[in-house]
Design an enzyme around this catalytic site. Sequence first.
Site, mmCIF file in Angstrom:
data_model
loop_
_atom_site.group_PDB
_atom_site.id
_atom_site.type_symbol
_atom_site.label_atom_id
_atom_site.label_comp_id
_atom_site.label_asym_id
_atom_site.label_seq_id
_atom_site.Cartn_x
_atom_site.Cartn_y
_atom_site.Cartn_z
ATOM 1 N N GLY A 1 -1.296 -1.689 12.672
ATOM 2 C CA GLY A 1 -3.065 -1.039 12.606
ATOM 3 C C GLY A 1 -3.127 0.377 13.446
ATOM 4 O O GLY A 1 -1.810 0.822 14.050
ATOM 5 N N SER B 1 1.363 -2.130 18.573
ATOM 6 C CA SER B 1 1.936 -0.031 17.979
ATOM 7 C C SER B 1 1.068 -0.613 16.628
ATOM 8 O O SER B 1 0.578 -0.907 16.207
ATOM 9 C CB SER B 1 3.233 -0.280 18.298
ATOM 10 O OG SER B 1 3.998 -1.556 16.542
ATOM 11 N N LYS B 2 2.478 0.750 15.896
ATOM 12 C CA LYS B 2 1.480 1.419 14.991
ATOM 13 C C LYS B 2 1.340 0.486 14.036
ATOM 14 O O LYS B 2 0.897 0.433 12.877
ATOM 15 C CB LYS B 2 1.721 2.310 14.200
ATOM 16 C CG LYS B 2 2.418 3.843 15.366
ATOM 17 C CD LYS B 2 3.195 4.464 16.144
ATOM 18 C CE LYS B 2 2.891 2.996 17.877
ATOM 19 N NZ LYS B 2 4.090 3.419 18.006
ATOM 20 N N ARG B 3 2.412 -0.562 14.158
ATOM 21 C CA ARG B 3 2.440 -0.874 12.806
ATOM 22 C C ARG B 3 1.451 -2.396 13.110
ATOM 23 O O ARG B 3 1.261 -3.017 11.374
ATOM 24 C CB ARG B 3 3.669 -2.029 12.630
ATOM 25 C CG ARG B 3 4.462 -3.006 14.071
ATOM 26 C CD ARG B 3 5.815 -3.211 13.749
ATOM 27 N NE ARG B 3 6.197 -3.736 14.946
ATOM 28 C CZ ARG B 3 5.697 -5.589 15.052
ATOM 29 N NH1 ARG B 3 5.026 -5.881 14.252
ATOM 30 N NH2 ARG B 3 6.447 -6.148 16.437
#
Length: 444
Positions: A212, A208-210
């Site tokens: 990267g 997921s976005k967290r």
Amino acid sequence: MTPRLRFAPSPTGYLHVGGARTALFNWLYARRHGGTFILRIEDTDVQRSSWEMVSGILDGLKWLGIDWDEGPEVNGPHAPYFQSERLERYRTAARDLLAKGLALEDDGAIRFKVPPGQTTFTDSVHGPIAFDNEHIENFVILRSDSHPTYHLSVVVDDIDMQVTHVIRGDDHISNTPKHVLLFHAFGATPPAFAHVPLIMGPDKKRLSKRHGATSVMEYEKQGYLPEALFNFLALLGWGTGSDDEMLSRDELVQRFTLEGISGGNAVFNTGKLDWFNHQYLLRLDDDALIARLRTRLEAAGYWRDALSGADRDWFVKVLGLLKPRAKTLNEFIDQLTPFFVDPDGYDEEGVRKHLSASGMADHLRALRDTYAAADGFTASGLERDLRALAESRGLKAGALIHATRLALTGCMVSPGLFEMLELVGRDRALARMDRLARHLTGAA
RNA sequence: GCCGGUAUCGUCUAGGGGUCAGGACGGGUGGUUCUCAGCCAUCAAACCGGGGUUCGAAUCCCCGUACCGGUACCA
């Protein structure tokens, strides 16, 4: 019958690397077997879908070099390829099932009546998989607002579009018995299924976005080459059975098999992607590299037509210096800075470590004068002169080199100083040394 | 909870009844050297656990465990 495969993204976000890899596998299989690759947009959720997202997905696929034979922009015999334009088809299908007594109405919705027994299918990756139907509820196929659920639209479309192989994420494996049941209910033969493992972050959680960047185009922005991402993604969860890793698009197509897909989830290893990117960057010839850099050079304000003309030889030498260290196009741009503009400051730690010795301004001026008077301005001569000067002044060559590097680049690290001096050129190099010397005197 | 899937170095993987369990990324060390990168050399690093079957199991079987996914009128 030639295989027909599809990638069916939901345009509720940009093209995710996981989706891209699924598309890649479908594409690889279709190309390997001379089949058809279909792109179908699953935009039944009108609220969450948008044209912007659709074009974002198309852009991502195009950038990666994944082309489709049927779908948006190219159309085909089973158009439209947008589910939002096929709504009536799904309603008809649901009513069909109702008429045949295979579905039932419930609160304005239509549910599929799951028969007793067992539903099985053979997954090309996992082998035979069986589900007891008692664990499958009578699932909704048409909502009370008469919009189809995913299960219905997927199956209806796969039948209509004569899809023969469904390659999709592992997360769909427990939906598959529902789909198999629907295929049978519609009197169709289910396609072959292959569920590919999911892509995880370094912490083994779903990427997921967290973790990267997850969007394909984000990698483009960061300066990755599409062929590198393509190669990397293809080998994430798939083994060719050999030790080769640097594989072109064509080689990947030639070697692709469903059996080679591994069963377990795969961690997205950015470091490995960097390595692939570096390798591909290294294999680019000079003009190709310049072409790839062009947009970024323009954005940085470094571009001038002479770079591919009169100054091409110079620029190629500069790039040659950077090649071993730049892993992305963006890093090239960063490291190109000292060749185009004067430093706009000096690294603080560098100042402390390399410029604090007394007399450094004076040493720098002496070197500047030596260089000003030198016959030529080539790396070997510059090195010889610097070392001689350092020795005559009782200075370690390294100390003078480090100080000069700061003058030239403002940074503590750079390619070899003498090669840089030569390419930056005498005028600019002398000016920068002057400037640092003045800076030091002023500060003292 | 229930259903399903998966399990080889830190990561991606090869292999698969008898191998020194191979490669790559990453990491360590040494060398080259003005820094970084690169390059050269070199090292460490794995078959989830327990039972079987077998002359022999990482490989086959069973049982655990862990992790992942699903369990929606999301897709």
